[in-house]
Write a protein that holds these residues in place. Structure first.
Motif, PDB file in Angstrom:
ATOM      1  N   VAL A   1       0.831  -1.183   0.000  1.00  0.00           N
ATOM      2  CA  VAL A   1       0.000   0.000   0.000  1.00  0.00           C
ATOM      3  C   VAL A   1       0.872   1.241   0.000  1.00  0.00           C
ATOM      4  CG1 VAL A   1      -2.366   0.023   0.725  1.00  0.00           C
ATOM      5  CG2 VAL A   1      -0.738  -1.182   2.070  1.00  0.00           C
ATOM      6  N   ALA A   2       0.230   2.369  -0.145  1.00  0.00           N
ATOM      7  CA  ALA A   2       0.916   3.654  -0.148  1.00  0.00           C
ATOM      8  C   ALA A   2       2.076   3.633  -1.155  1.00  0.00           C
ATOM      9  CB  ALA A   2       1.398   4.027   1.228  1.00  0.00           C
TER      10      ALA A   2
ATOM     11  N   SER B   1      -8.033 -18.837   5.350  1.00  0.00           N
ATOM     12  CA  SER B   1      -9.206 -18.237   5.971  1.00  0.00           C
ATOM     13  C   SER B   1      -9.178 -18.343   7.490  1.00  0.00           C
ATOM     14  CB  SER B   1     -10.477 -18.873   5.424  1.00  0.00           C
ATOM     15  OG  SER B   1     -10.569 -20.188   5.877  1.00  0.00           O
ATOM     16  N   LEU B   2      -8.177 -19.027   8.033  1.00  0.00           N
ATOM     17  CA  LEU B   2      -8.068 -19.083   9.491  1.00  0.00           C
ATOM     18  C   LEU B   2      -7.106 -18.005   9.963  1.00  0.00           C
ATOM     19  CD1 LEU B   2      -7.823 -22.927   9.937  1.00  0.00           C
ATOM     20  CD2 LEU B   2      -9.712 -21.474  10.610  1.00  0.00           C
ATOM     21  N   PRO B   3      -7.415 -17.350  11.075  1.00  0.00           N
ATOM     22  CA  PRO B   3      -6.478 -16.358  11.594  1.00  0.00           C
ATOM     23  C   PRO B   3      -5.112 -16.994  11.818  1.00  0.00           C
ATOM     24  CG  PRO B   3      -8.543 -16.260  12.780  1.00  0.00           C
ATOM     25  CD  PRO B   3      -8.618 -17.464  11.886  1.00  0.00           C
ATOM     26  N   THR B   4      -4.071 -16.277  11.383  1.00  0.00           N
ATOM     27  CA  THR B   4      -2.747 -16.883  11.350  1.00  0.00           C
ATOM     28  C   THR B   4      -2.251 -17.351  12.711  1.00  0.00           C
ATOM     29  OG1 THR B   4      -1.920 -14.643  11.468  1.00  0.00           O
ATOM     30  CG2 THR B   4      -1.999 -15.647   9.311  1.00  0.00           C
ATOM     31  N   LEU B   5      -2.422 -16.506  13.717  1.00  0.00           N
ATOM     32  CA  LEU B   5      -1.881 -16.873  15.022  1.00  0.00           C
ATOM     33  C   LEU B   5      -2.612 -18.101  15.584  1.00  0.00           C
ATOM     34  CD1 LEU B   5       0.229 -15.978  17.116  1.00  0.00           C
ATOM     35  CD2 LEU B   5      -1.615 -14.895  18.338  1.00  0.00           C
ATOM     36  N   LEU B   6      -3.920 -18.176  15.334  1.00  0.00           N
ATOM     37  CA  LEU B   6      -4.679 -19.328  15.828  1.00  0.00           C
ATOM     38  C   LEU B   6      -4.178 -20.612  15.188  1.00  0.00           C
ATOM     39  CD1 LEU B   6      -8.363 -18.163  16.107  1.00  0.00           C
ATOM     40  CD2 LEU B   6      -6.443 -17.848  17.615  1.00  0.00           C
TER      41      LEU B   6
ATOM     42  N   LEU C   1      -3.820  -0.051   8.667  1.00  0.00           N
ATOM     43  CA  LEU C   1      -4.156  -0.678   7.390  1.00  0.00           C
ATOM     44  C   LEU C   1      -5.389  -0.041   6.760  1.00  0.00           C
ATOM     45  CD1 LEU C   1      -3.455  -4.385   8.251  1.00  0.00           C
ATOM     46  CD2 LEU C   1      -2.330  -3.012   6.531  1.00  0.00           C
TER      47      LEU C   1
ATOM     48  N   GLN D   1      -4.610   3.303   5.163  1.00  0.00           N
ATOM     49  CA  GLN D   1      -3.913   3.154   3.890  1.00  0.00           C
ATOM     50  C   GLN D   1      -4.868   2.760   2.778  1.00  0.00           C
ATOM     51  OE1 GLN D   1      -0.868   0.278   4.744  1.00  0.00           O
ATOM     52  NE2 GLN D   1       0.675   1.873   4.991  1.00  0.00           N
TER      53      GLN D   1
ATOM     54  N   ARG E   1      -7.440   5.529   1.936  1.00  0.00           N
ATOM     55  CA  ARG E   1      -6.863   6.655   1.227  1.00  0.00           C
ATOM     56  C   ARG E   1      -6.535   6.299  -0.213  1.00  0.00           C
ATOM     57  NH1 ARG E   1      -2.409   8.581   4.198  1.00  0.00           N
ATOM     58  NH2 ARG E   1      -1.297   6.907   3.202  1.00  0.00           N
ATOM     59  N   GLU E   2      -5.993   5.089  -0.423  1.00  0.00           N
ATOM     60  CA  GLU E   2      -5.725   4.659  -1.795  1.00  0.00           C
ATOM     61  C   GLU E   2      -7.014   4.680  -2.616  1.00  0.00           C
ATOM     62  OE1 GLU E   2      -3.595   1.220  -2.786  1.00  0.00           O
ATOM     63  OE2 GLU E   2      -1.855   2.549  -2.844  1.00  0.00           O
TER      64      GLU E   2
ATOM     65  N   PHE F   1     -11.110  -5.871   2.639  1.00  0.00           N
ATOM     66  CA  PHE F   1     -10.091  -6.190   3.624  1.00  0.00           C
ATOM     67  C   PHE F   1     -10.674  -6.593   4.972  1.00  0.00           C
ATOM     68  CE2 PHE F   1      -6.635  -4.248   1.197  1.00  0.00           C
ATOM     69  CZ  PHE F   1      -5.630  -5.104   1.551  1.00  0.00           C
TER      70      PHE F   1
ATOM     71  N   TRP G   1     -10.396 -10.078   6.428  1.00  0.00           N
ATOM     72  CA  TRP G   1      -9.023 -10.411   6.773  1.00  0.00           C
ATOM     73  C   TRP G   1      -8.598  -9.685   8.044  1.00  0.00           C
ATOM     74  CZ3 TRP G   1      -4.296  -7.828   6.960  1.00  0.00           C
ATOM     75  CH2 TRP G   1      -3.179  -8.672   6.996  1.00  0.00           C
TER      76      TRP G   1
ATOM     77  N   GLY H   1      -9.684 -11.424  11.173  1.00  0.00           N
ATOM     78  CA  GLY H   1      -8.779 -12.494  11.582  1.00  0.00           C
ATOM     79  C   GLY H   1      -7.569 -11.952  12.323  1.00  0.00           C
TER      80      GLY H   1
ATOM     81  N   LEU I   1      -8.567 -11.107  15.847  1.00  0.00           N
ATOM     82  CA  LEU I   1      -8.726 -12.286  16.693  1.00  0.00           C
ATOM     83  C   LEU I   1      -7.363 -12.796  17.148  1.00  0.00           C
ATOM     84  CD1 LEU I   1     -11.582 -14.192  14.886  1.00  0.00           C
ATOM     85  CD2 LEU I   1     -11.642 -13.097  17.115  1.00  0.00           C
ATOM     86  N   GLY I   2      -6.388 -12.746  16.226  1.00  0.00           N
ATOM     87  CA  GLY I   2      -5.044 -13.164  16.591  1.00  0.00           C
ATOM     88  C   GLY I   2      -4.451 -12.253  17.652  1.00  0.00           C
TER      89      GLY I   2
ATOM     90  N   ALA J   1     -13.300 -19.900  12.579  1.00  0.00           N
ATOM     91  CA  ALA J   1     -13.536 -20.165  11.160  1.00  0.00           C
ATOM     92  C   ALA J   1     -14.991 -19.842  10.828  1.00  0.00           C
ATOM     93  CB  ALA J   1     -13.213 -21.612  10.827  1.00  0.00           C
TER      94      ALA J   1
ATOM     95  N   TYR K   1     -15.492 -16.122  10.856  1.00  0.00           N
ATOM     96  CA  TYR K   1     -14.869 -15.563   9.659  1.00  0.00           C
ATOM     97  C   TYR K   1     -15.786 -15.736   8.451  1.00  0.00           C
ATOM     98  CZ  TYR K   1     -11.782 -15.134   5.677  1.00  0.00           C
ATOM     99  OH  TYR K   1     -11.238 -14.763   4.491  1.00  0.00           O
TER     100      TYR K   1
END
Lengths: 281, 312
Positions: free
Chosen positions: A6-7, A125-130, B191, B194, B197-198, B238, B241, B244, B247-248, B286, B289
């Motif tokens: 981005v940016a 589709s799963l949260p990464t840390l989980l 995020l 960004q 703005r884009e 976004f 995502w 997720g 949640l993490g 899941a 999500y």
């Protein structure tokens, strides 16, 4: 994981970029700390002096000392190696696994493609840390296991990239030429497909190294990576938790090291990305 | 509306079911990949009597062939039965239920905070002077790079320990919610700013913006009335995502601020090898999500009428 490019507006011409230079310098410093920490500091990461416990930043201890009287600066410098290795290791494994899966999907026919890519969708589709925590529950905590866990959830984005690249390159003229010249399939893949898919893969991996470093340090902060006596940045923060209220320096410096490293990697990575896209040479 | 919408929703549902089925299957495979016997994995680090052990084997049908176990497992999940935690001595569903509220509260406040900060910031900085944008994107870059757990530690150290503005840990009520919510919201805000703005900058170059300006509409009016709606589209993409991501972030943040919640539940379960709980949390997220991203896909159609009109 999604790439967040981005940016960074496209500018033209060669300009002096203080950000990029600062990032490069800091990365060089961190690399030096990882390769030869003895050049930057005198003592070892385990050297303790109980009389000096929890003293604030001073000339003798620029970053102060921790609860065991160990010099925080020394430990931060020695922490560069395990922290970088975790990030690079996880990224390397993820790239390798993702490339294999991506090639399999692109070249293995429709069924393989569907199976692999749907599997990637599930992982993404799963949260990464989980996902990492699920893996660590099964394997148990540990430095290597946390690297595997991070590699698992970074693999899908590489797989997607390699798949698309491979599909485009496979239909290009020079690959058809190579095939009609009688080159074996393995040779076409290793000599023609992989090298051409490599450039964008490298750029993506650079961006993801930063995220992998954060993930690894988060896991060790949670007590699932290297254990506290190890001078790893996340583990140092974890060990210092009980003293943050009286010794702010134990909270600030290891985290600052992580953040600056990640920031530098991201700045350098975006630069690489802009270059590889041919925007502003 | 009509056929296009229905089709989109159906395709979406199909994909969602696939994702959920995949997650369930992955959890089943994970359980059986665990080194050692499945019973030991389910018991975790507890010592149990032979009776309980036999009970577990019967509960899970571990004496039956693998495919029967898989079908039985799928059947149980379909009925909403996520199993029992042998560490907490309660069902996974009730453990999840009791920890859900504080996490949900934290997540919602953080989302609100992120939207409240990122929207005006994007509106204000889009296509402005270079230094304004440079400053803003610099701050955003830091916001994205800073590890959430360290941001939480810093907030705690500065605002609780040093300044004493907020309670340090385990507080209930609004005061205890502020710092954790800020910690969770930082990367999300960066995020979102960004992306929004884009989007804004793309839209502000469109001909209809010029038309609006030619009608004598003020700059602020153009930005808020016309451009923002278009710019919201990429941000909505976004959002699933980002959810997720949040949640993490709950896991370290809840631990640092000693707040109860799903993150704490999960972390304790990971430490104690309480696989049913971990799988329960993963399946639950899941599901959330899938629901959130499906809802957002429909929201897409609400925001952008063009997607509704062209029925193919």
């Amino acid at each position: 994981m999604t790439v967040l490019a981005v940016a960074a507006p496209a500018r033209t011409g060669r300009r002096f970029r203080p950000g990029v230079w600062g990032a490069a310098l800091f990365l060089a410093l961190i690399a030096l700390a990882a390769v030869a920490p003895g050049l930057l500091v005198h003592g070892g990461p385990g050297d303790a002096n109980a009389l000096d416990a929890l003293t604030g930043p001073s000339a003798a201890h620029p970053f102060g000392t921790d609860a065991n009287g160990r010099d925080v600066l020394t430990r931060v410098v020695y922490g560069a190696r395990p922290s970088l290795l975790a990030g690079l290791g996880a990224t390397g494994l993820g790239v390798a696994a993702g490339s294999l899966l991506g090639l399999l999907a692109a070249l293995g026919g429709r069924v393989a493609d569907e199976v692999v890519m749907r599997f990637m969708d599930v992982v993404l589709s799963l949260p990464t840390l989980l996902l990492a925590l699920l893996v660590l529950t099964i394997t148990g905590p540990g430095t290597l296991n946390s690297i595997y866990a991070i590699a698992l959830y970074t693999a899908p984005s590489y797989a997607r990239l390699v798949r698309v690249q491979a599909m485009v390159i496979r239909r290009s003229g020079f690959v058809e030429a190579a095939t009609s010249l009688g080159l074996t399939r393995a040779r076409v893949i290793s000599r023609h497909l992989l090298p051409n898919a490599f450039a964008p893969l490298f750029v993506l991996a650079t961006m993801e190294v930063g995220l992998a470093i954060v993930a690894a340090s988060s896991l060790s902060f949670l007590g699932l990576g290297p254990r506290p006596p190890a001078p790893e940045w996340g583990a140092m923060l974890s060990a210092g938790r009980d003293y943050f209220s009286v010794a702010w320096w134990t909270a600030v410096f290891p985290g600052l090291a992580i953040t600056l490293t990640v920031l530098s990697v991201t700045v350098a990575g975006r630069r690489l990305q802009l270059r590889s896209e041919g925007r502003s040479a | 509306m009509s056929r296009r919408v229905v089709r989109t929703v159906l395709v979406r549902l199909g994909t969602s079911l696939l994702v959920l089925w995949g997650a369930v299957t992955a959890a089943f495979v994970a359980l059986h990949l665990t080194p050692g016997s499945v019973v030991d994995a389910l018991i975790g680090s507890n010592t149990v009597t032979p009776q309980v052990r036999a009970q577990i084997i019967a509960d899970y049908g571990l004496d039956r062939p693998l495919w029967r176990q898989y079908l039985a497992y799928l059947g149980r999940i379909l009925h909403g039965d996520l199993g029992r935690s042998y560490q907490l001595h309660e069902s996974v569903a009730s453990a999840l239920g009791s920890q859900l509220a504080p996490s949900l509260q934290l997540t919602l406040v953080a989302i609100g905070l992120a939207l409240l900060v990122s929207t005006p910031l994007a509106l204000f900085t889009a296509r402005r002077r270079r230094w304004v944008r440079a400053l803003s994107s610099g701050i955003e870059l830091v916001g994205v790079s800073i590890p959430t757990f360290w941001a939480a530690i810093l907030l705690l150290t500065v605002f609780s320990f040093r300044l004493g503005w907020f309670p340090a840990a385990g507080a209930t009520g609004f005061g205890g919610l502020v710092l954790p919510a800020v910690a969770v919201a930082i990367p999300v805000t960066a995020l979102l700013t960004q992306v929004t703005r884009e989007g804004l900058e793309r839209v502000l170059e469109e001909p209809f913006v010029l038309t609006a300006r030619a009608r004598g509409m003020s700059d602020a009016g153009v930005r808020t009335r016309h451009a923002l709606r278009h710019a919201a589209l990429p941000a909505v993409t976004f959002a699933g995502w980002l959810f997720g991501l949040m949640l993490g972030a709950l896991v370290p943040v809840e631990q640092i601020f000693s707040r109860p919640g799903l993150g704490q539940l999960l972390l304790t379960a990971v430490g104690g090898k309480d696989l049913p709980i971990v799988m329960g949390v993963v399946l639950f997220t899941a599901l959330v999500y899938v629901v959130v991203s499906s809802a957002l896909d429909v929201l897409y159609l609400v925001i952008d009428p063009r997607l509704r009109g062209a029925a193919r």
